[in-house]
Design a protein around this motif. Structure first.
Motif, PDB file in Angstrom:
ATOM      1  N   LEU A  78      38.112  25.764  60.573  1.00 24.11           N
ATOM      2  CA  LEU A  78      37.506  27.071  60.816  1.00 24.11           C
ATOM      3  C   LEU A  78      37.555  27.476  62.279  1.00 24.11           C
ATOM      4  N   LEU A  79      37.884  26.567  63.164  1.00 24.75           N
ATOM      5  CA  LEU A  79      37.879  26.894  64.587  1.00 24.75           C
ATOM      6  C   LEU A  79      38.865  28.000  64.926  1.00 24.75           C
ATOM      7  N   ALA A  80      39.902  28.128  64.113  1.00 32.45           N
ATOM      8  CA  ALA A  80      40.919  29.153  64.403  1.00 32.45           C
ATOM      9  C   ALA A  80      40.605  30.482  63.717  1.00 32.45           C
ATOM     10  N   THR A  81      39.467  30.538  63.020  1.00 32.42           N
ATOM     11  CA  THR A  81      39.141  31.779  62.312  1.00 32.42           C
ATOM     12  C   THR A  81      38.162  32.613  63.131  1.00 32.42           C
ATOM     13  N   ASP A  82      37.722  33.714  62.530  1.00 30.76           N
ATOM     14  CA  ASP A  82      36.793  34.635  63.197  1.00 30.76           C
ATOM     15  C   ASP A  82      35.377  34.082  63.154  1.00 30.76           C
ATOM     16  N   ARG A  83      34.478  34.698  63.955  1.00 32.30           N
ATOM     17  CA  ARG A  83      33.112  34.183  64.076  1.00 32.30           C
ATOM     18  C   ARG A  83      32.321  34.337  62.778  1.00 32.30           C
ATOM     19  N   VAL A  84      32.664  35.320  61.958  1.00 31.55           N
ATOM     20  CA  VAL A  84      31.921  35.510  60.716  1.00 31.55           C
ATOM     21  C   VAL A  84      32.266  34.400  59.730  1.00 31.55           C
ATOM     22  N   THR A  85      33.535  34.057  59.621  1.00 32.65           N
ATOM     23  CA  THR A  85      33.933  32.958  58.734  1.00 32.65           C
ATOM     24  C   THR A  85      33.395  31.629  59.257  1.00 32.65           C
ATOM     25  N   LYS A  86      33.341  31.478  60.578  1.00 31.64           N
ATOM     26  CA  LYS A  86      32.797  30.251  61.165  1.00 31.64           C
ATOM     27  C   LYS A  86      31.322  30.069  60.822  1.00 31.64           C
ATOM     28  N   SER A  87      30.621  31.174  60.556  1.00 34.04           N
ATOM     29  CA  SER A  87      29.184  31.069  60.262  1.00 34.04           C
ATOM     30  C   SER A  87      28.914  30.289  58.988  1.00 34.04           C
ATOM     31  N   LEU A  88      29.934  30.065  58.154  1.00 33.59           N
ATOM     32  CA  LEU A  88      29.766  29.296  56.920  1.00 33.59           C
ATOM     33  C   LEU A  88      29.720  27.796  57.181  1.00 33.59           C
ATOM     34  N   ALA A  89      30.083  27.385  58.403  1.00 30.34           N
ATOM     35  CA  ALA A  89      30.219  25.951  58.685  1.00 30.34           C
ATOM     36  C   ALA A  89      28.898  25.204  58.516  1.00 30.34           C
ATOM     37  N   ALA A  90      27.823  25.727  59.145  1.00 26.48           N
ATOM     38  CA  ALA A  90      26.558  24.989  59.118  1.00 26.48           C
ATOM     39  C   ALA A  90      25.947  24.902  57.726  1.00 26.48           C
ATOM     40  N   PRO A  91      25.791  26.012  56.999  1.00 26.64           N
ATOM     41  CA  PRO A  91      25.119  25.898  55.697  1.00 26.64           C
ATOM     42  C   PRO A  91      25.969  25.261  54.603  1.00 26.64           C
ATOM     43  N   LEU A  92      27.300  25.333  54.695  1.00 23.74           N
ATOM     44  CA  LEU A  92      28.143  24.825  53.613  1.00 23.74           C
ATOM     45  C   LEU A  92      28.962  23.601  54.003  1.00 23.74           C
ATOM     46  N   LEU A  93      29.203  23.401  55.283  1.00 17.43           N
ATOM     47  CA  LEU A  93      30.064  22.299  55.716  1.00 17.43           C
ATOM     48  C   LEU A  93      29.325  21.334  56.639  1.00 17.43           C
ATOM     49  N   GLY A  94      28.013  21.349  56.547  1.00 18.57           N
ATOM     50  CA  GLY A  94      27.231  20.473  57.427  1.00 18.57           C
ATOM     51  C   GLY A  94      27.410  19.001  57.109  1.00 18.57           C
ATOM     52  N   GLY A  95      27.783  18.689  55.888  1.00 21.16           N
ATOM     53  CA  GLY A  95      27.960  17.286  55.509  1.00 21.16           C
ATOM     54  C   GLY A  95      29.353  16.774  55.862  1.00 21.16           C
ATOM     55  N   LYS A  96      29.623  15.578  55.421  1.00 25.37           N
ATOM     56  CA  LYS A  96      30.921  14.968  55.695  1.00 25.37           C
ATOM     57  C   LYS A  96      31.974  15.546  54.760  1.00 25.37           C
ATOM     58  N   PRO A  97      33.252  15.451  55.168  1.00 23.46           N
ATOM     59  CA  PRO A  97      34.312  15.867  54.249  1.00 23.46           C
ATOM     60  C   PRO A  97      34.193  15.123  52.927  1.00 23.46           C
ATOM     61  N   GLY A  98      34.330  15.845  51.865  1.00 23.93           N
ATOM     62  CA  GLY A  98      34.193  15.270  50.538  1.00 23.93           C
ATOM     63  C   GLY A  98      32.874  15.614  49.887  1.00 23.93           C
ATOM     64  N   SER A  99      31.874  16.039  50.683  1.00 24.08           N
ATOM     65  CA  SER A  99      30.604  16.446  50.085  1.00 24.08           C
ATOM     66  C   SER A  99      30.804  17.784  49.370  1.00 24.08           C
ATOM     67  N   SER A 100      29.948  18.061  48.401  1.00 22.91           N
ATOM     68  CA  SER A 100      30.163  19.260  47.598  1.00 22.91           C
ATOM     69  C   SER A 100      28.843  19.882  47.168  1.00 22.91           C
ATOM     70  N   LEU A 101      28.959  21.111  46.730  1.00 23.02           N
ATOM     71  CA  LEU A 101      27.822  21.865  46.200  1.00 23.02           C
ATOM     72  C   LEU A 101      28.235  22.421  44.841  1.00 23.02           C
ATOM     73  N   VAL A 102      27.464  22.082  43.814  1.00 24.69           N
ATOM     74  CA  VAL A 102      27.748  22.606  42.479  1.00 24.69           C
ATOM     75  C   VAL A 102      26.992  23.911  42.309  1.00 24.69           C
ATOM     76  N   VAL A 103      27.725  24.961  42.053  1.00 23.54           N
ATOM     77  CA  VAL A 103      27.139  26.300  41.914  1.00 23.54           C
ATOM     78  C   VAL A 103      27.016  26.614  40.430  1.00 23.54           C
ATOM     79  N   LYS A 104      25.790  26.837  39.997  1.00 26.14           N
ATOM     80  CA  LYS A 104      25.520  27.164  38.605  1.00 26.14           C
ATOM     81  C   LYS A 104      24.945  28.583  38.548  1.00 26.14           C
ATOM     82  N   ALA A 105      25.426  29.322  37.600  1.00 25.57           N
ATOM     83  CA  ALA A 105      24.875  30.660  37.405  1.00 25.57           C
ATOM     84  C   ALA A 105      23.399  30.555  37.044  1.00 25.57           C
ATOM     85  N   ASN A 106      22.589  31.395  37.647  1.00 29.96           N
ATOM     86  CA  ASN A 106      21.148  31.445  37.389  1.00 29.96           C
ATOM     87  C   ASN A 106      20.428  30.171  37.812  1.00 29.96           C
TER      88      ASN A 106
END
Length: 608
Positions: free
Chosen positions: A348-376
């Motif tokens: 993300l370092l080569a992207t814009d500041r808005v896309t970089k803002s996703l780093a902390a809330p979604l990429l704060g963990g180590k590579p390989g960590s994940s978030l399962v998104v369920k509707a509702n």
């Protein structure tokens, strides 16, 4: 153009509200029927009136009424005058120089007006009662424009008047009426009652002279005595109104006053128009662009185009981060989506500041960590909502730092004036309908400010793009045009660059034209568009074979799942906040031919 049409539509609607009093116009002069709650206890034993008509159309009148009061529980009588003339609807009759005596002595007179149509005299002392017996009321006044245009060239003027108006609530024992004319009377006609006149019911003497004497016998209440006589003299100059009496409560009954408020309305319209011009942000030309501008991402580009952002642009930024290798978006067999931290924040370092803002809330963990998104699902929705808010904050920070837009328009005080004008207009019209004020047209300046300024209440109407942003706007608009325009109008050479389809897909999602971008690829290459490498989906149990449908379904499914998860969390948070607030609150607790009742001189009276 859309803003101008919205302003004109709102202004037209408010002007329509100003016209409402005309819908409630009293065509029949219901005031002449008197107050039905008053039981009349008096009678007029003698009705004597003297009318002196001048060549200029003015007329001096003296009415001498002998009124019998059988009991001592009344204060006096009232007399009202109708300004409207059915035989000359563009004329209004004005009363002035009023003098009143009772039994030869002065008496208190309260003068008022109703609905810009009736002049009302309330004669008598409100703190005292009239003694029983007969009392002589003498009412003198001057009235304008008593001579109106005649019905033929031989008689260019006419005197068409209710010598005894229809609105008298008392019975009248007898009348003696004298009319002094500037020219000898021609074709004098008299009528008693409403409708076709019968000269046998009232006796006229003096035809062919300038003095007419009319006598009648007893009259029932609400029975007029009407005289029509030709005059061989030019009709005096008349100050007429270009609107019918129906619109007096809208426009008033003074032409100069209507012009004054029209000028004030135009001045208010000029102010609102100046505000609109200050916020004007016309679209530039959008020449075709075959690549997005450098240094910004899809969400920023969409904001420059529309000055708005939302869930679609958040999803586009997720896809843009995935396109750069930071994320992997996996559609699972159980119907949920999994967002996987693929390579950490470095891509993300080569992207814009808005896309970089996703780093902390979604990429704060180590590579390989994940978030399962369920509707509702409130749990995953909470983390996505945190990322969504960070995304919005980063976008707002970029807008402010780069001065993407600048303040324009009326400002906070101006917006307050617009809202205040709208509220005051509604209050004013309500007062007119209630009879507490008389002319709705006086609120025209309020209608101009509120109606023309209404579109300026939108948040985006308070800003416009700065000069340096307009050039960026033109390039972004040209790129969107390329993505969304059919190949027949704007070709894109995919040969050797098929990867650009997936590279530009986040932009197409942000702009809302992903389907047209896929169609463009298929038309240009003759093949179905490929799925992005960062999108991995479960096997399709329905056996889909069209990749176009698969790509479209993946995007729609992912976007819907993310949106529903965020909505579930925000709804739960809102419900919790509402419940807490509720708990806290509960603990703290016209005329054609001659007819009786036509012409001027409408009005009447009664006792009070």
């Amino acid at each position: 153009m859309a803003r101008i049409l919205a302003s004109l539509s709102a202004f037209g609607l408010l002007v329509g509200i100003l016209l409402l009093p005309a819908l409630f116009y009293d065509d029949d002069g219901a005031h002449a029927e008197g107050d039905p709650t008053v039981v009349e206890q008096t009678s007029i034993t003698s009705y004597v009136a003297d009318f002196t008509v001048d060549e200029d159309g003015g007329m001096d009148v003296v009415e001498t009424l002998t009124v019998d009061f059988p009991v001592s529980n009344l204060h006096g009588i009232f007399r009202f005058f109708d300004r409207v003339d059915p035989s000359a609807p563009d004329v209004r009759h004005w009363i002035s120089d009023v003098e009143v005596t009772v039994d030869g002595e002065d008496v208190p007179v309260d003068r008022s007006q109703e609905d810009l149509r009736y002049d009302v005299l309330r004669i008598g002392d409100p703190d005292a009662f009239v003694s029983p017996g007969a009392h002589v009321y003498e009412i003198g006044y001057h009235v304008t424009r008593a001579l109106t245009p005649g019905r033929n060239v031989d008689e260019p003027s006419q005197f068409y008047w209710n010598l005894v108006p229809q609105g008298w609530q008392q019975e009248i024992a007898k009348t003696s009426l004298t009319v002094h004319l500037p020219e000898p009377a021609a074709d004098a006609q008299c009528a008693v009652g409403v409708g076709e006149g019968d000269t046998g019911e009232c006796r006229i003497k003096g035809e062919g002279t300038t003095d007419l004497r009319i006598r009648t016998g007893a009259l029932d209440d609400h029975t007029p005595v009407t005289l029509l006589v030709g005059q061989d003299l030019p009709t005096p100059d008349q100050t007429t109104l270009p609107w019918s009496p129906r619109f007096d409560r809208v426009l008033g009954s003074r032409l100069w006053m209507a012009w004054l408020w029209l000028v004030l309305g135009l001045a208010a319209a000029a102010l609102a128009t100046w505000w609109l011009l200050r916020t004007r942000d016309p679209e530039p030309r959008f020449p075709l662009q075959y690549a997005p501008p450098e240094g910004i991402g899809p969400a920023q580009a969409h904001y420059v185009l529309t000055e708005q952002t939302g869930p679609h642009q958040f999803v586009a930024s997720l896809m843009y981060a995935a396109e750069h290798g930071a994320l992997e978006l996996v559609g699972r067999d159980d119907g949920h989506w999994q967002i996987t931290n693929k390579q950490g924040i470095d891509p993300l370092l080569a992207t814009d500041r808005v896309t970089k803002s996703l780093a902390a809330p979604l990429l704060g963990g180590k590579p390989g960590s994940s978030l399962v998104v369920k509707a509702n699902d409130k749990s995953s929705g909470r983390q996505l909502n945190k990322a969504f808010r960070a995304h919005r904050a980063a976008l707002e920070g970029w807008v402010n730092k780069e001065r993407v837009v600048e303040r324009s328009g009326p400002g906070a005080k101006g917006r307050t004036a617009i809202v205040g004008s709208f509220v005051l207009l509604l209050v004013w019209v309500g007062l007119v309908l209630a009879g507490m004020v008389h002319v709705s047209f006086f609120a025209l300046p309020l209608a101009a400010v509120a109606g023309l300024g209404l579109p300026l209440l939108r948040a985006s109407a308070t800003t416009r793009r700065t000069p340096h942003t307009r050039e960026l706007w033109s390039r972004i608009g040209g790129f969107r045009r390329m993505l969304s325009t059919p190949s027949a109008e704007a070709r894109f050479d995919f040969s050797g660059r098929e990867n650009l389809y997936t590279s530009y897909l986040p932009w197409a999602v942000a702009f809302g034209c992903a389907d047209r971008w896929a169609e463009k690829f298929q038309v240009e290459t003759g093949r179905l568009p490929p799925a992005p490498s960062y999108f991995q989906t479960r096997d399709d149990a329905a056996g889909r074979t069209q990749v176009t449908t698969t790509v479209s379904s993946m995007v729609d499914d992912f976007e819907t799942t993310v949106d529903r998860a965020i909505s579930a969390y925000t709804a739960a948070a809102s419900s919790s906040s509402s419940s807490s607030s509720s708990s806290s609150s509960s603990s703290s607790s016209s005329s054609g031919g001659f007819s009786g009742g036509g012409g001027g001189g409408g009005g009447g009276g009664g006792s009070w």
